[in-house]
Design an enzyme around this catalytic site. Structure first.
Site: not given
Length: 582
Positions: A219, A270
């Site tokens: 956002d 990751e």
């Protein structure tokens, strides 16, 4: 401060869910949780309600769902004022409910995307409550943007900036300092120059990734980093497309902001597959590619498409802008017509398509007057919305669908002022008809699942007698999931056919191949006609008042019945298998 949960990130997954490029040509369905489905009978949509309707989403054929904020929140801004980034609002369920929803989605090969709201917290966030009671220059206050005021006694705000919902962007606290809130007073801005803020947000990303979330929508991605030593900006609300292209604006799209997203990318990577992200970045179009690069978020919303009126010129310009940005970033672009912040496109397309002083201004004026000076032609709006979804789904990149558009819902323009929830209305005229903006609630009304009006048209459990948190119009009885699922000519049926066909036509979803960010324009393209090829198929849309000839090919899908002479009628889109090379 945060809930804990033991939940495998692989719940509900199989090998088909491990494609790292799934998002490049995906169809993503946006859910505004409080208005999707109520499972408890309190009139508010919730997480279990989403799970209950997962088969609707599966039948629709979407690749992913994106949830607007469902976190604990006092709801000063529809959940975009977050009090705890790593939990579910008790009104919407529990972390166990969330785990069940993720599993139900993954079982149906639907990914889950959640909103990140990094620019600000709620004023009820524990950090901000700590800051209010901490001394000046404390580490608690340094997580936010506190400043001394101007004037002899600090009685004037540090700058003349105004906030997004109206009024000053600064609020004074008890000891005389001021804090910055670019949106409502209940949404204090975080200080992204603070290392603790940065580290904590990485923990939030890992938390939801470990809960099985596949990606994130960011956002106000352009707003995090600010130069608070600048005082040369009196009004921050200038047009975003007029922002400088060198990253020098005091509050938006600053160059150092991209250090944050490069750090996020390292965390996304990751995971196997890497987590996906898309930026809500209202910036100069020449800067969009930065957010969408493989080193940062990966994808960015193409708001030019959402801003365009129903004209060939406007849509062609938006398409060109999106494709160019995708090529520059090495990513794919996005296409979206409606979301939780703008009037529904079926209504916009049924209003006058004439130049205005700002995008959607005619729709906003119409909302303010409750339908006063403009006539909404719903038949025309529906006709154009059917053509628009075929045009959108034909384009290379990801298509974002807002809940209810698959039912052909219109904007609910006549919500009484006393029942509005959006702070836009509250801060633009004291919540009464003298206000200048009515707000965004008209596209956030709870969905109709059945044709009978009982229990909010099936929004709440049968027999609950619950009143939905925003009032629903009587015409929902004609546009509901129950009836449209059985009607082969309904908007829902068209969406289902188009999404399914999009996945099978050669060249439609070709990953990182050439058609992922480009189209071959047809000879028919120009004037009131948009026409292009991808692979072995053709898309043609007629924006003009008169029918236009079909290209040579086999018709596979049309938004409207073809004319007796097999020409494309006004405001219609046709897909064809190509039988000749242009």
């Amino acid at each position: 401060m945060s809930a804990s949960i033991t939940h495998s990130a692989t719940t509900g997954r199989d090998d088909a869910m491990d494609d790292p490029d799934w998002w490049r040509q995906a169809v993503v369905y946006q859910i505004y949780p409080r208005s999707f489905k109520d499972s408890t009978g309190n009139g508010i949509g919730d997480i279990r309600g989403i799970t209950e309707r997962m088969d609707h989403l599966s039948a629709l054929g979407v690749d992913a769902i994106w949830l607007s904020p469902f976190y604990p929140s006092p709801l000063e801004d529809g959940g975009y004022d977050v009090a705890d980034y790593r939990n579910v609002d008790p009104l919407l369920g529990t972390m166990q409910d969330f785990a069940g929803m993720v599993s139900a989605a993954h079982d149906r090969h639907i990914r889950v995307i959640v909103d990140l709201v990094p620019n600000h917290t709620s004023s009820r966030h524990p950090w901000f409550q700590e800051a209010l009671h901490a001394p000046r220059e404390s580490s608690a206050r340094d997580r936010y943007i506190f400043r001394d005021g101007r004037g002899a006694n600090g009685e004037l705000p540090p700058t003349d900036w105004t906030c997004g919902f109206g009024g000053p962007a600064w609020e004074r606290v008890e000891d005389g300092q001021w804090y910055l809130h670019m949106w409502s007073v209940g949404q204090p801005d975080l200080n992204w120059n603070n290392e603790e803020v940065r580290r904590d947000y990485l923990d939030t990303i890992r938390f939801w990734s470990d809960c099985g979330v596949d990606g994130f929508r960011v956002d106000a991605a352009q707003s995090l980093v600010k130069d608070m030593d600048r005082d040369d900006l009196n009004d921050w609300s200038l047009q975003y497309d007029a922002l400088p292209s060198d990253g020098s604006h005091p509050m938006y799209d600053r160059n150092e902001l991209h250090d944050v997203y490069r750090e996020w990318r390292r965390v996304f990577n990751e995971y196997d597959p890497p987590r996906f992200a898309v930026a809500e970045a209202w910036v100069n179009p020449a800067r969009q590619y930065l957010y969408a690069s493989a080193d940062e978020l990966g994808q960015v919303f193409n708001f030019e498409f959402a801003k365009a009126d129903w004209t060939a010129e406007g849509m062609r310009r938006a398409i060109a802008s999106g494709l160019a940005a995708a090529r520059e970033s090495g990513s794919t672009t996005t296409w979206v017509m409606s979301n939780h912040d703008v009037p529904r496109h079926a209504s916009r397309y049924g209003l006058p398509q004439v130049p205005a002083r700002g995008y959607h201004q005619i729709a906003q004026d119409w909302l303010l007057r409750n339908g006063g000076s403009y006539m909404e032609d719903r038949a025309l709006g529906t006709h154009r919305a059917r053509a628009a979804i075929l045009l959108e789904l034909a384009l290379p990149g990801s298509a974002y669908i807002y809940q209810g558009e698959e039912l052909g819902l219109f904007e609910v323009a006549d919500i009484p002022w006393t029942e509005l929830e959006d702070p836009t209305a509250f801060h633009s005229g004291d919540g009464n008809p003298s206000a200048t903006r009515k707000g965004r609630d008209g596209c956030r009304v709870p969905l109709p699942w059945r044709h009978d009006a009982a229990d909010g048209f099936g929004f709440s459990p049968a027999g609950s007698g619950a009143e939905p948190h925003l009032p629903q119009p009587a015409w929902f009885s004609c546009l509901n999931a129950q009836d449209e699922a059985d009607d082969p000519d309904s908007m829902l049926a068209l969406y289902r056919r188009a999404i399914a066909m999009r996945k099978t036509l050669e060249g439609m979803t070709s990953g990182t191949a050439g058609t992922a960010s480009s189209v071959a324009w047809r000879p028919e393209n120009g004037g009131d006609i948009i026409a292009f090829e991808r692979g072995n198929w053709i898309c043609i849309t007629n924006f003009g008042a008169e029918p236009t000839p079909l290209p040579q090919g086999e018709v596979v899908l049309s938004s409207a019945e073809l004319m007796p002479d097999s020409t494309v009628p006004s405001d219609a889109t046709v897909w064809l298998h190509a039988t000749e090379t242009a």
